[in-house]
Design a protein around this motif. Structure first.
Motif, mmCIF file in Angstrom:
data_model
loop_
_atom_site.group_PDB
_atom_site.id
_atom_site.type_symbol
_atom_site.label_atom_id
_atom_site.label_comp_id
_atom_site.label_asym_id
_atom_site.label_seq_id
_atom_site.Cartn_x
_atom_site.Cartn_y
_atom_site.Cartn_z
ATOM 1 N N LEU A 150 -8.803 16.960 -16.453
ATOM 2 C CA LEU A 150 -7.641 16.887 -15.581
ATOM 3 C C LEU A 150 -7.926 17.172 -14.108
ATOM 4 N N ARG A 151 -8.917 17.880 -13.827
ATOM 5 C CA ARG A 151 -9.383 18.142 -12.545
ATOM 6 C C ARG A 151 -10.263 16.951 -12.079
ATOM 7 N N ASP A 152 -11.060 16.231 -13.026
ATOM 8 C CA ASP A 152 -11.750 15.095 -12.564
ATOM 9 C C ASP A 152 -10.784 13.907 -12.311
ATOM 10 N N ASP A 153 -9.880 13.850 -13.283
ATOM 11 C CA ASP A 153 -9.093 12.745 -12.897
ATOM 12 C C ASP A 153 -8.235 12.882 -11.784
ATOM 13 N N LEU A 154 -7.880 14.401 -11.451
ATOM 14 C CA LEU A 154 -7.198 14.182 -10.374
ATOM 15 C C LEU A 154 -8.098 13.743 -9.012
ATOM 16 N N THR A 155 -9.118 14.184 -9.100
ATOM 17 C CA THR A 155 -10.275 13.879 -8.050
ATOM 18 C C THR A 155 -10.028 12.204 -7.801
ATOM 19 N N VAL A 156 -10.268 11.635 -8.903
ATOM 20 C CA VAL A 156 -10.263 10.212 -9.040
ATOM 21 C C VAL A 156 -8.840 9.545 -8.182
ATOM 22 N N VAL A 157 -7.938 10.018 -8.479
ATOM 23 C CA VAL A 157 -6.588 9.662 -8.012
ATOM 24 C C VAL A 157 -6.617 10.067 -6.580
ATOM 25 N N GLN A 158 -7.171 11.388 -6.196
ATOM 26 C CA GLN A 158 -7.042 11.520 -4.746
ATOM 27 C C GLN A 158 -8.001 10.586 -4.150
ATOM 28 N N ALA A 159 -9.016 10.393 -4.503
ATOM 29 C CA ALA A 159 -9.894 9.402 -3.720
ATOM 30 C C ALA A 159 -9.247 8.176 -3.395
ATOM 31 N N LYS A 160 -8.523 7.627 -4.433
ATOM 32 C CA LYS A 160 -7.670 6.289 -4.368
ATOM 33 C C LYS A 160 -6.859 6.603 -3.259
ATOM 34 N N ILE A 161 -6.104 7.707 -3.240
ATOM 35 C CA ILE A 161 -5.063 7.708 -2.356
ATOM 36 C C ILE A 161 -5.597 7.895 -0.837
ATOM 37 N N HIS A 209 0.860 -1.242 0.220
ATOM 38 C CA HIS A 209 -0.146 -0.130 0.187
ATOM 39 C C HIS A 209 0.764 1.358 0.078
ATOM 40 N N PRO A 210 1.898 1.370 0.822
ATOM 41 C CA PRO A 210 2.581 2.618 0.664
ATOM 42 C C PRO A 210 3.149 2.902 -0.312
ATOM 43 N N GLU A 211 3.692 1.656 -1.140
ATOM 44 C CA GLU A 211 4.322 2.274 -2.410
ATOM 45 C C GLU A 211 3.079 2.670 -3.472
ATOM 46 N N ARG A 212 2.063 1.792 -3.562
ATOM 47 C CA ARG A 212 1.052 2.258 -4.360
ATOM 48 C C ARG A 212 0.754 3.694 -4.183
ATOM 49 N N MET A 213 0.473 4.064 -2.800
ATOM 50 C CA MET A 213 0.191 5.453 -2.555
ATOM 51 C C MET A 213 1.185 6.442 -2.976
ATOM 52 N N ALA A 214 2.609 6.183 -2.992
ATOM 53 C CA ALA A 214 3.610 7.109 -3.306
ATOM 54 C C ALA A 214 3.286 7.089 -4.732
ATOM 55 N N LEU A 215 3.119 6.184 -5.675
ATOM 56 C CA LEU A 215 2.885 6.248 -7.018
ATOM 57 C C LEU A 215 1.973 7.180 -7.239
ATOM 58 N N LEU A 216 0.898 7.259 -6.671
ATOM 59 C CA LEU A 216 -0.236 8.136 -6.745
ATOM 60 C C LEU A 216 -0.024 9.358 -6.410
ATOM 61 N N GLU A 217 0.648 9.559 -5.230
ATOM 62 C CA GLU A 217 1.035 11.037 -4.712
ATOM 63 C C GLU A 217 1.773 11.652 -5.692
ATOM 64 N N GLN A 218 2.726 10.894 -6.497
ATOM 65 C CA GLN A 218 3.598 11.269 -7.320
ATOM 66 C C GLN A 218 2.855 11.874 -8.529
ATOM 67 N N GLN A 219 1.891 11.011 -9.099
ATOM 68 C CA GLN A 219 1.217 11.568 -10.130
ATOM 69 C C GLN A 219 0.350 12.431 -9.733
ATOM 70 N N CYS A 220 -0.249 12.743 -8.469
ATOM 71 C CA CYS A 220 -0.860 14.016 -8.086
ATOM 72 C C CYS A 220 -0.190 15.226 -8.485
ATOM 73 N N ALA A 221 1.112 15.275 -7.956
ATOM 74 C CA ALA A 221 1.880 16.215 -8.253
ATOM 75 C C ALA A 221 2.217 16.809 -9.651
ATOM 76 N N GLN A 222 2.345 15.617 -10.523
ATOM 77 C CA GLN A 222 2.545 15.807 -12.130
ATOM 78 C C GLN A 222 1.331 16.522 -12.483
ATOM 79 N N ILE A 223 0.099 16.011 -11.835
ATOM 80 C CA ILE A 223 -1.091 16.648 -12.473
ATOM 81 C C ILE A 223 -1.054 18.180 -12.231
ATOM 82 N N GLU A 224 -1.015 18.372 -10.878
ATOM 83 C CA GLU A 224 -0.927 19.789 -10.610
ATOM 84 C C GLU A 224 -0.208 20.560 -11.258
#
Lengths: 166, 166
Positions: B115-126, A94-109
DNA sequence: GCTTGCGCTGGAGTCCACTCCAGCTCCTAG
DNA sequence: CTAGGAGCTGGAGTGGACTCCAGCGCAAGC
């Protein structure tokens, strides 16, 4: 205890699970793409009906939407695969998966900021055209004002650029 | 009147115009990409110095930034070319160029929403992982609550899913 | 029983946007 | 005067992400 027969499973999931065509329509991914994603290890949990056709239970559908969100936001297929193969619900991962997602969040922003900036650039150009049209002016003003000034100040260049005041 | 000598032009623009390397560093586009863009008709106004090397006056640089904005926001190379070849500062073309840009603006805005929607999806998963970790739970909850309820309600399926209340 | 339609598989093909390269010229420093 | 470095050209090569296809199986309708 033997596992419940496929027939029973089918009876339970028939109503809620979808065929590949429906998933395609639902998600906008092409049928070929769905199959390709599966082969590439982006969709590990696809069930099969008795005759070998794919059946997507709602959980799979939601997973596909997550994958879609990742892909659309620019995560490379290889990274999605990494994320997916880390799966299986093991707590340790879980931590690594979360890290990947968080990284992706940063990318998106970051991407959103970039997008906003680029939008500004395009809008500025539109405003410029509006201006040019309003003034009935032909030329692009690719030459910046300071260079224009420089040129008109230089007697050797008189006439290089049309339309300048003598 | 003969055109001013290249030497004179050069004297004027030397200080403000950039070599390909500088433009590359300035814009983040690779040198190869700059050359390729030019071949492909995305950068029509590149000057050459006496020895045949590219010189980019500031106007060109700003044009490159516009092209970059269009590319980064997803406009295909072919469309950028269309936009560029429409150029030349002819008044008649301004409306079409503007239309292309406005279309692109719409695309960008759409993309931002997505992008905003997808961000929401990813954040929800986090958030979900955070929850799972906090509770020390192993399993993915790929099964939706309603299906879980359905399964636990069905005595034939008792035991299919681990961890359900009996 | 035959056709029609949907789905399956493995593998080949395509598209886009670069990216790399060989072989050349020019300029500058030593 | 020669060795190195930056740029030039035309063309070939690459990487990523699909997309298409031939050949097959099953199931339903006529």
């Amino acid at each position: 205890m033997p596992p419940p027969s496929l027939a029973v499973m089918t009876a339970v999931t028939r109503e809620t699970s979808l065929g590949i065509r429906q998933v395609s329509e639902e998600t906008g991914l092409s049928i070929d793409t769905l199959r390709w994603y599966e082969r590439e290890g982006l969709l590990p949990l696809v069930e099969r009906s008795a005759d070998g056709r794919r059946r997507y239970p709602p959980g799979a559908l939601r997973f596909i939407r997550l994958v879609q969100a990742l892909r659309r936001t620019g995560m490379p297929v290889a990274d999605v695969r990494r994320f997916v193969t880390l799966g299986g619900g093991e707590l340790a991962n879980h931590p690594e998966r979360m890290a990947l997602l968080e990284q992706q969040c940063a990318q998106i922003e970051q991407r959103m900021v970039e997008l906003r900036d680029d939008l500004t650039v395009v809008q500025a150009k539109i405003a410029q055209y509006r201006e040019l049209i309003a003034r009935g002016v032909d030329c692009e003003d690719e030459l910046p004002d300071d260079l224009l000034a420089q040129i008109s100040a230089d007697p050797r260049l008189r006439g290089v650029v049309p339309g300048l005041p003598a």
